[in-house]
Design a protein around this motif. Structure first.
Motif, PDB file in Angstrom:
ATOM      1  N   SER A 174       0.837  -1.194   0.000  1.00 39.50           N
ATOM      2  CA  SER A 174       0.000   0.000   0.000  1.00 39.50           C
ATOM      3  C   SER A 174       0.870   1.241   0.000  1.00 39.50           C
ATOM      4  O   SER A 174       2.035   1.198   0.371  1.00 39.50           O
ATOM      5  N   ARG A 186      -2.218  -3.573   9.172  1.00 35.60           N
ATOM      6  CA  ARG A 186      -3.580  -3.636   8.619  1.00 35.60           C
ATOM      7  C   ARG A 186      -4.243  -4.876   9.188  1.00 35.60           C
ATOM      8  O   ARG A 186      -3.695  -5.966   9.066  1.00 35.60           O
ATOM      9  N   ASP A 187      -5.385  -4.676   9.808  1.00 34.56           N
ATOM     10  CA  ASP A 187      -6.137  -5.787  10.424  1.00 34.56           C
ATOM     11  C   ASP A 187      -5.265  -6.568  11.398  1.00 34.56           C
ATOM     12  O   ASP A 187      -5.306  -7.801  11.457  1.00 34.56           O
ATOM     13  N   GLY A 188      -4.416  -5.845  12.142  1.00 34.67           N
ATOM     14  CA  GLY A 188      -3.579  -6.472  13.159  1.00 34.67           C
ATOM     15  C   GLY A 188      -2.348  -7.181  12.629  1.00 34.67           C
ATOM     16  O   GLY A 188      -1.633  -7.825  13.382  1.00 34.67           O
ATOM     17  N   VAL A 189      -2.102  -7.075  11.324  1.00 37.11           N
ATOM     18  CA  VAL A 189      -0.982  -7.779  10.711  1.00 37.11           C
ATOM     19  C   VAL A 189      -0.040  -6.761  10.059  1.00 37.11           C
ATOM     20  O   VAL A 189      -0.502  -5.865   9.345  1.00 37.11           O
TER      21      VAL A 189
END
Length: 106
Positions: free
Chosen positions: A15, A88-91
């Motif tokens: 990203s 992102r999303d805990g990762v």
């Protein structure tokens, strides 16, 4: 119509983020020739940061106008800078970010 076998989805590429968070960002040493000639400038770099915060790629987005300054900034980021990994999303994920490096004699 059979589309054939369907594999797992292709993971998205890295990203782009508006700002990277620096953990370690020592300024690059001033190139001797640029210092002797009193050359100043700001180089803008596009950095790919890995999931562990290490830079994987550093490319010149906008030159300072002096190749020695550009090269010194790029080398310093690759060798010595570390970033806070993007999450992102805990990762942790790979991200691209823009980094300005200023060379000033003041």
């Amino acid at each position: 119509v059979d589309p054939g076998p369907v594999g797992p989805p292709t993971p998205p590429g890295p990203s782009e983020v508006s700002a990277l968070e620096y953990l370690t960002a020592p300024p690059p040493p001033y190139p001797r020739e640029a210092l002797a000639q009193q050359i100043e400038g700001t180089v803008t770099l596009r950095v790919l940061v890995d999931v562990d915060g290490k830079p994987l790629e550093v490319e010149i987005k906008r030159s300072s106008g002096n190749r020695r300054l550009d090269d010194a900034a790029r080398r310093q980021i690759m060798r010595n800078w570390r970033f806070r990994p993007a999450i992102r999303d805990g990762v942790p994920i790979q991200v691209y970010g823009i980094v300005p490096v200023e060379f000033s004699l003041n």
